[in-house]
Write a protein that holds these residues in place. Structure first.
Motif, PDB file in Angstrom:
ATOM      1  N   ASN A  61      -0.947  -0.112   7.414  1.00 18.24           N
ATOM      2  CA  ASN A  61      -1.203  -1.344   6.677  1.00 18.24           C
ATOM      3  C   ASN A  61      -0.252  -1.480   5.485  1.00 18.24           C
ATOM      4  O   ASN A  61       0.537  -0.589   5.188  1.00 18.24           O
ATOM      5  N   GLY A  62      -0.331  -2.619   4.816  1.00 20.73           N
ATOM      6  CA  GLY A  62       0.582  -2.895   3.721  1.00 20.73           C
ATOM      7  C   GLY A  62       0.442  -1.963   2.537  1.00 20.73           C
ATOM      8  O   GLY A  62       1.426  -1.664   1.857  1.00 20.73           O
ATOM      9  N   PHE A  63      -0.781  -1.502   2.259  1.00 27.52           N
ATOM     10  CA  PHE A  63      -0.968  -0.537   1.173  1.00 27.52           C
ATOM     11  C   PHE A  63      -0.225   0.760   1.500  1.00 27.52           C
ATOM     12  O   PHE A  63       0.459   1.330   0.655  1.00 27.52           O
ATOM     13  N   GLN A  64      -0.365   1.232   2.752  1.00 30.57           N
ATOM     14  CA  GLN A  64       0.301   2.470   3.169  1.00 30.57           C
ATOM     15  C   GLN A  64       1.823   2.306   3.166  1.00 30.57           C
ATOM     16  O   GLN A  64       2.547   3.201   2.703  1.00 30.57           O
ATOM     17  N   ALA A  65       2.303   1.167   3.660  1.00 32.90           N
ATOM     18  CA  ALA A  65       3.752   0.926   3.702  1.00 32.90           C
ATOM     19  C   ALA A  65       4.319   0.812   2.284  1.00 32.90           C
ATOM     20  O   ALA A  65       5.396   1.330   2.000  1.00 32.90           O
ATOM     21  N   ILE A  69       7.253   3.184   0.742  1.00 33.92           N
ATOM     22  CA  ILE A  69       8.508   2.647   0.193  1.00 33.92           C
ATOM     23  C   ILE A  69       8.661   3.034  -1.274  1.00 33.92           C
ATOM     24  O   ILE A  69       9.731   3.462  -1.715  1.00 33.92           O
ATOM     25  N   SER A  70       7.585   2.901  -2.037  1.00 30.22           N
ATOM     26  CA  SER A  70       7.687   3.135  -3.488  1.00 30.22           C
ATOM     27  C   SER A  70       7.780   4.616  -3.851  1.00 30.22           C
ATOM     28  O   SER A  70       8.167   4.945  -4.967  1.00 30.22           O
ATOM     29  N   ARG A  71       7.467   5.502  -2.909  1.00 27.61           N
ATOM     30  CA  ARG A  71       7.552   6.940  -3.209  1.00 27.61           C
ATOM     31  C   ARG A  71       8.760   7.622  -2.570  1.00 27.61           C
ATOM     32  O   ARG A  71       8.999   8.795  -2.828  1.00 27.61           O
ATOM     33  N   ASP A  72       9.504   6.887  -1.759  1.00 31.24           N
ATOM     34  CA  ASP A  72      10.692   7.453  -1.112  1.00 31.24           C
ATOM     35  C   ASP A  72      11.876   7.320  -2.072  1.00 31.24           C
ATOM     36  O   ASP A  72      12.127   6.243  -2.595  1.00 31.24           O
ATOM     37  N   PRO A  73      12.611   8.423  -2.320  1.00 30.05           N
ATOM     38  CA  PRO A  73      13.751   8.353  -3.247  1.00 30.05           C
ATOM     39  C   PRO A  73      14.782   7.282  -2.874  1.00 30.05           C
ATOM     40  O   PRO A  73      15.426   6.709  -3.734  1.00 30.05           O
ATOM     41  N   VAL A  74      14.923   6.994  -1.574  1.00 33.25           N
ATOM     42  CA  VAL A  74      15.909   6.015  -1.109  1.00 33.25           C
ATOM     43  C   VAL A  74      15.501   4.584  -1.469  1.00 33.25           C
ATOM     44  O   VAL A  74      16.349   3.750  -1.755  1.00 33.25           O
ATOM     45  N   THR A  75      14.192   4.310  -1.458  1.00 35.52           N
ATOM     46  CA  THR A  75      13.721   2.927  -1.626  1.00 35.52           C
ATOM     47  C   THR A  75      12.841   2.703  -2.853  1.00 35.52           C
ATOM     48  O   THR A  75      12.376   1.588  -3.063  1.00 35.52           O
ATOM     49  N   ARG A  76      12.629   3.733  -3.658  1.00 38.50           N
ATOM     50  CA  ARG A  76      11.656   3.603  -4.756  1.00 38.50           C
ATOM     51  C   ARG A  76      12.004   2.517  -5.770  1.00 38.50           C
ATOM     52  O   ARG A  76      11.141   1.992  -6.433  1.00 38.50           O
ATOM     53  N   LEU A  82       2.973  -7.716  -2.938  1.00 37.65           N
ATOM     54  CA  LEU A  82       1.980  -7.777  -1.876  1.00 37.65           C
ATOM     55  C   LEU A  82       1.572  -9.231  -1.710  1.00 37.65           C
ATOM     56  O   LEU A  82       1.358  -9.950  -2.690  1.00 37.65           O
ATOM     57  N   CYS A  83       1.475  -9.660  -0.464  1.00 32.66           N
ATOM     58  CA  CYS A  83       1.175 -11.053  -0.149  1.00 32.66           C
ATOM     59  C   CYS A  83       0.058 -11.023   0.886  1.00 32.66           C
ATOM     60  O   CYS A  83       0.294 -10.706   2.049  1.00 32.66           O
ATOM     61  N   THR A  84      -1.176 -11.304   0.463  1.00 33.29           N
ATOM     62  CA  THR A  84      -2.309 -11.043   1.330  1.00 33.29           C
ATOM     63  C   THR A  84      -3.457 -12.014   1.124  1.00 33.29           C
ATOM     64  O   THR A  84      -3.543 -12.672   0.094  1.00 33.29           O
ATOM     65  N   ILE A  93      -5.723  -4.233  -7.823  1.00 34.23           N
ATOM     66  CA  ILE A  93      -5.555  -2.988  -8.583  1.00 34.23           C
ATOM     67  C   ILE A  93      -5.077  -1.874  -7.645  1.00 34.23           C
ATOM     68  O   ILE A  93      -4.149  -1.138  -7.975  1.00 34.23           O
ATOM     69  N   TRP A  94      -5.709  -1.762  -6.478  1.00 35.68           N
ATOM     70  CA  TRP A  94      -5.321  -0.724  -5.519  1.00 35.68           C
ATOM     71  C   TRP A  94      -3.877  -0.924  -5.082  1.00 35.68           C
ATOM     72  O   TRP A  94      -3.096   0.031  -5.000  1.00 35.68           O
ATOM     73  N   GLY A  95      -3.491  -2.167  -4.805  1.00 36.58           N
ATOM     74  CA  GLY A  95      -2.117  -2.458  -4.395  1.00 36.58           C
ATOM     75  C   GLY A  95      -1.104  -2.064  -5.454  1.00 36.58           C
ATOM     76  O   GLY A  95      -0.064  -1.483  -5.149  1.00 36.58           O
ATOM     77  N   MET A  96      -1.416  -2.357  -6.715  1.00 32.36           N
ATOM     78  CA  MET A  96      -0.506  -1.992  -7.800  1.00 32.36           C
ATOM     79  C   MET A  96      -0.423  -0.469  -7.938  1.00 32.36           C
ATOM     80  O   MET A  96       0.644   0.071  -8.218  1.00 32.36           O
ATOM     81  N   ARG A  97      -1.536   0.211  -7.691  1.00 34.52           N
ATOM     82  CA  ARG A  97      -1.521   1.682  -7.740  1.00 34.52           C
ATOM     83  C   ARG A  97      -0.663   2.283  -6.636  1.00 34.52           C
ATOM     84  O   ARG A  97      -0.171   3.402  -6.774  1.00 34.52           O
ATOM     85  N   GLN A  98      -0.506   1.550  -5.527  1.00 37.29           N
ATOM     86  CA  GLN A  98       0.318   2.042  -4.417  1.00 37.29           C
ATOM     87  C   GLN A  98       1.803   1.853  -4.694  1.00 37.29           C
ATOM     88  O   GLN A  98       2.650   2.355  -3.966  1.00 37.29           O
ATOM     89  N   GLY A  99       2.117   1.087  -5.738  1.00 38.47           N
ATOM     90  CA  GLY A  99       3.512   0.908  -6.106  1.00 38.47           C
ATOM     91  C   GLY A  99       3.994  -0.532  -6.105  1.00 38.47           C
ATOM     92  O   GLY A  99       5.170  -0.790  -6.382  1.00 38.47           O
ATOM     93  N   ALA A 100       3.118  -1.484  -5.777  1.00 39.32           N
ATOM     94  CA  ALA A 100       3.530  -2.895  -5.790  1.00 39.32           C
ATOM     95  C   ALA A 100       3.810  -3.338  -7.225  1.00 39.32           C
ATOM     96  O   ALA A 100       3.180  -2.861  -8.159  1.00 39.32           O
ATOM     97  N   ARG A 101       4.762  -4.251  -7.378  1.00 42.05           N
ATOM     98  CA  ARG A 101       5.097  -4.787  -8.696  1.00 42.05           C
ATOM     99  C   ARG A 101       4.319  -6.060  -8.990  1.00 42.05           C
ATOM    100  O   ARG A 101       4.143  -6.446 -10.139  1.00 42.05           O
ATOM    101  N   ASP A 102       3.886  -6.763  -7.921  1.00 47.26           N
ATOM    102  CA  ASP A 102       3.138  -7.996  -8.107  1.00 47.26           C
ATOM    103  C   ASP A 102       2.284  -8.247  -6.877  1.00 47.26           C
ATOM    104  O   ASP A 102       2.369  -7.505  -5.894  1.00 47.26           O
ATOM    105  N   TYR A 103       1.479  -9.303  -6.941  1.00 51.08           N
ATOM    106  CA  TYR A 103       0.468  -9.551  -5.920  1.00 51.08           C
ATOM    107  C   TYR A 103       0.276 -11.055  -5.826  1.00 51.08           C
ATOM    108  O   TYR A 103       0.112 -11.716  -6.852  1.00 51.08           O
ATOM    109  N   ILE A 104       0.332 -11.580  -4.628  1.00 48.44           N
ATOM    110  CA  ILE A 104       0.110 -13.010  -4.422  1.00 48.44           C
ATOM    111  C   ILE A 104      -0.890 -13.184  -3.289  1.00 48.44           C
ATOM    112  O   ILE A 104      -0.865 -12.440  -2.320  1.00 48.44           O
ATOM    113  N   VAL A 105      -1.803 -14.146  -3.452  1.00 43.72           N
ATOM    114  CA  VAL A 105      -2.862 -14.353  -2.468  1.00 43.72           C
ATOM    115  C   VAL A 105      -2.494 -15.524  -1.548  1.00 43.72           C
ATOM    116  O   VAL A 105      -2.007 -16.555  -2.005  1.00 43.72           O
TER     117      VAL A 105
END
Length: 121
Positions: A61-65, A69-76, A82-84, A93-105
């Motif tokens: 899912n998008g949280f896992q992806a 991405i945000s924890r890989d040195p190549v793509t961090r 997140l667009c959901t 809050i959970w999405g931002m904790r996973q590394g997202a910079r912003d969130y749109i509904v």
């Protein structure tokens, strides 16, 4: 930095087309992935300037992806929006904790999306 290349990750062909139209009309170079695994692989391969990530997708899912991405040195350094359809504050809050910079509904508001991209660029 300036955002030019945007990767849209969404399992819905309709959403990919809709968001892609908004972005390409603004002059962005848009690429697509239809699930989380392909999104992570494309982010590593193409190093986009921004990823727009759906959350509810089959497989990864998008949280896992986003986390991958945000924890890989190549793509961090690649920002993720997140667009959901998940509109709960806890999801944001959970999405931002996973590394997202912003969130749109969803449904996506064109002006809101472009403002968030501008803010990150």
């Amino acid at each position: 930095m300036g955002i030019k290349k945007i990767l849209v990750v969404d399992d819905s062909a309709t959403e990919r087309h809709f968001i892609g139209e908004i972005l390409s009309k603004q002059g962005f170079e848009v690429s697509f992935a239809e699930d989380g695994e392909k999104g992570v692989a494309q982010a590593k391969l193409n190093k986009p300037d921004l990823v727009i990530m759906d959350v509810v997708m089959p497989g990864m899912n998008g949280f896992q992806a986003t986390r991958a991405i945000s924890r890989d040195p190549v793509t961090r350094a690649v920002p993720i929006i997140l667009c959901t359809s998940k509109s709960q504050e806890t999801d944001k809050i959970w999405g931002m904790r996973q590394g997202a910079r912003d969130y749109i509904v969803k449904p996506v508001n064109r002006d809101e999306l472009l403002a968030k991209i501008t803010a990150l660029g």
